[in-house]
Design an enzyme around this catalytic site. Structure first.
Site: not given
Length: 765
Positions: A32, A35
């Site tokens: 991600c 993230c």
């Protein structure tokens, strides 16, 4: 543990999150990108809030911990206090927003949150939460309880109140015969007012004010980049239309919304309603309709109050007069301004370029502007071949009818057909606004980035002087994506004639040629492209091999290898079922082969098609079935049919998957050539073959999704001569698709309860 985030595991999750005090957990995943961007912000905050425990949980590695929490997107931040979840937010927060959130955690009353949670459970059960009066009804669409008086016709009439599922009051509004009329208020969960304003006959009218809260709230305020320093926002409405938006800090001083800094002084000569557009560093006077769309006169000035442009709008579209500064935009250095008429955002009719004294330097008629659907259906985008003279005749007719956009596009196709670009150059000089080269290129690039999937905006850009080469290439891409590769090739060749120095256009042509099945020409383009863009050339070459592989007996290319345990020893399906499935693969492959042959002129060499498999069919093609069946507790779909209307590239990928499955099925029976098996004599490494299909499917998916083990350069199984770790991400899906089909075949083959390799439940993992 304060000062650095703790890595959560099944061993320490309960101990860390359920202890006393405040704990915030960042739920993330290695693949991600948001993230990864949020990680340093989260880690830096840990050092600023030593009394809070910071923790991170890898949702991929520890799915058993994250799944029960119903996390729908990542990153997600969940705050616990005394073991109770008190707040969660999704998305990567800026540092200031994270600090503001963390600063509120100590003030959270856990007992209040427990009561609200109990109320939500009552709502889920269909019973009234505490604090909601008897007689209130639940509106699932609005997710609110509501209660109030009605008129004789049952319409809301009088003061109505609305509550959240947790029992907190969220809205209070005066209704008149079913229509909002008068003052309304919304409330934070704490009971503080979150909004207030006035309705007039169902339309917002006058100031509508938002108030921030120092407590946690589900009411919207600090969204879309609005600074936490903003404590009040006032939006002025005029019968549903927004006229002005103002933001204020805690002292009541007006501030810039994204930074919370003091609002700059408006130049004295600008209208009072002009507002600073912080993203543009420009002042703007914009009137909106009830739907928030531009409507009426719109004007923009620079920071010092110099008018940049103005235009008339109608329900979100430029409609009517347009005027703009245009210094250093056009080829004639005298031009300082441009003005003309717009129709649904497109330039139409007579446009003028003016000098600094507003004297006309050049006037040009930009003709009529077709709408999106009309232009998309135009013959100029037809995939049917036409002679150069045919396209010139089309252009002459379109030009006579002032359809100048189509006239230029038809001229481009004529030039591509005759390989003579001069008529197109002359047409552009006569019909379009003459921009400087940098301006023309920048305009075309911006329109392609914003509207490269639309037909009309790019044609409008062409008339306004956007660089023709860039726009024609964009049309080629769009036509290729909409299954019109012959038309795409014409537009790309016109672009290449205009700018022969742009070697990267060879890549675009290669993709179009692939969709036309011209594999040999693609290889030639890849060779020429290799001198300037070797990586792109390698991608093109590998893509060509993937779409048009050598259709021989694929299991003979390498001995199967697999590291899995518990592999099967032999097929579990009877010989008769195996023979029938062989016939179905052969039927599908024969049908696709025949379909593709029809797309070429009779007698044209098509060397890359799979061989004729009629020898496997005996009495001819078999029926391909589509039905549903009960499998355990589930309903399973079986679909053996084909969609032969797909584009060439899509069909070749189906062929690739079927060919892999068929040849490995024959191998599993002990065959070494394309012949119908007469007995089941699996090779000694049968289990390795079955396991290899599953392992390579997993490796391909892992490479695509996360860049896993097979993503290291030079490592992984070979796919068309390239290690998986070196394979371009866009090509990994082809490998994944091939091995998904092969795995489905092996799943069917190794379980006698399955009825077809085309069962929906054989394509999950």
């Amino acid at each position: 543990m304060a000062g650095a985030p703790v890595e959560l595991t099944p061993d320490n999750y309960e101990e860390i999150t359920q202890r006393g005090g405040v704990c915030v957990v960042d739920f993330w995943a290695p693949w991600c990108a948001p993230c990864r961007a949020f990680a340093p912000i989260f880690e830096a905050a840990a050092s600023r809030f030593p009394d809070i425990t910071f923790a991170k949980l890898d949702t991929e590695a520890h799915e058993s911990l994250s799944e029960p929490l119903d996390i729908e997107s990542i990153p997600t931040l969940i705050a616990f206090k005394d073991g109770v979840e008190v707040h969660r937010v999704s998305g990567a927060l800026p540092a200031a927003a994270l600090d503001a959130l963390l600063g509120k955690l100590e003030a959270v009353d856990v007992e209040v949150l427990k009561r609200r949670a109990a109320n939500r459970k009552r709502t889920e059960a269909g019973t009234l939460p505490a604090g909601v009066p008897k007689g209130a009804t639940w509106d699932a669409g609005e997710a609110e309880w509501s209660f109030g008086p009605t008129d004789p016709k049952g319409r809301q009439h009088g003061t109505w109140k609305f509550w959240r599922a947790d029992g907190t009051l969220c809205n209070e509004c005066i209704m008149k015969h079913g229509t909002p009329q008068g003052v309304f208020k919304r409330f934070h969960e704490s009971g503080e007012v979150s909004q207030e304003g006035t309705f007039d006959k169902g339309q917002l009218h006058g100031p509508r004010t938002w108030f921030a809260s120092e407590h946690f709230t589900t009411e919207r305020m600090h969204e879309n980049g609005v600074s936490e320093k903003v404590k009040k926002t006032v939006m002025l409405y005029d019968q549903g239309e927004v006229r002005q938006v103002m933001h204020f800090d805690s002292t009541g001083q007006r501030v810039v919304p994204t930074t919370g800094e003091p609002y700059p002084t408006r130049p004295a000569h600008l209208p009072e309603g002009a507002e600073l557009r912080e993203d543009l560093d420009q002042w703007a006077l914009v009137s909106l309709n009830a739907d928030g769309e531009r409507h009426g006169l719109v004007r923009f000035w620079d920071r010092h109050g110099l008018l940049l442009w103005e235009a008339e709008y109608e329900n979100g579209y430029r409609q009517g007069f347009y005027h703009s500064r245009a210094a250093d935009t056009y080829a004639d250095f005298r031009v300082h301004f441009e003005e003309g008429q717009a129709q649904t955002d497109f330039a139409v009719g007579e446009w003028s370029l003016l000098d600094a004294q507003r004297q006309v330097v050049l006037t040009r008629d930009l003709g009529l502007a077709p709408d999106e659907k009309t232009l998309e259906r135009s013959e100029v985008f037809s995939n049917l071949a036409r002679s150069a003279e045919g396209w010139r005749e089309f252009a002459r007719k379109a030009r006579a009818e002032k359809r100048y956009r189509e006239a230029l596009l038809a001229t481009a196709r004529a030039c591509a057909t005759s390989m003579d670009v001069q008529p197109l150059v002359e047409g552009l000089e006569q019909l379009t606004l003459p921009r400087t080269k940098p301006s023309a290129h920048a305009l075309a690039v911006s329109v392609v980035e914003e509207a490269g999937q639309l037909w009309a905006p790019m044609a409008d850009c062409l008339m306004r002087g956007g660089e023709a080469s860039t726009l024609l290439r964009a049309y080629a891409v769009l036509l290729d994506q909409t299954a019109r590769p012959r038309a795409a090739l014409d537009f790309l060749h016109a672009a290449m004639l205009l700018t022969p120095e742009r070697k990267p256009y060879l890549f675009t042509r290669g993709l179009i040629l692939l969709n036309l099945g011209l594999a040999d020409q693609v290889r030639q383009d890849a060779e020429h492209l290799a001198t300037v863009e070797p990586d792109t050339a390698r991608f093109l070459g590998t893509y060509a091999r993937a779409l048009f592989p050598k259709f021989d007996f694929w299991p003979a290319q390498e001995a199967p290898r697999c590291t899995y345990d518990g592999l099967p020893d032999a097929p579990q399906q009877p010989l008769e079922s195996v023979q029938q499935v062989v016939r179905k693969y052969a039927t599908r492959l024969q049908a696709m082969r025949a379909e593709l042959l029809q797309r070429f002129k009779p007698g044209a060499p098509v060397s890359w098609l799979p061989p004729d498999l009629s020898a496997l069919l005996g009495a001819g093609p078999v029926k391909l079935e589509q039905f549903e069946m009960e499998f355990g507790d589930d309903t399973v779909e079986i679909d053996e049919t084909l969609d032969l209307s797909q584009g060439l590239a899509d069909l070749t990928l189906v062929i690739r998957g079927d060919w892999s499955a068929l040849t490995w099925l024959l191998w599993a029976c002990g065959e070494k050539t394309l012949r119908m098996p007469t007995r089941l004599a699996p090779p000694a490494d049968f289990g390795q073959g079955a396991g290899q299909a599953s392992q390579r499917l997993w490796q391909s998916r892992d490479r695509r999704i996360r860049g896993g083990d097979g993503s290291k350069p030079g490592e992984g199984f070979q796919f068309e001569g390239v290690p998986l770790g070196d394979l371009h991400p866009n090509l990994v899906t082809i490998a994944e698709r091939q091995y998904a089909e092969t795995q489905a075949m092996f799943y069917w083959l190794n379980d006698s309860d399955h009825v077809s390799p085309w069962q929906s439940n054989l394509r999950g993992s």
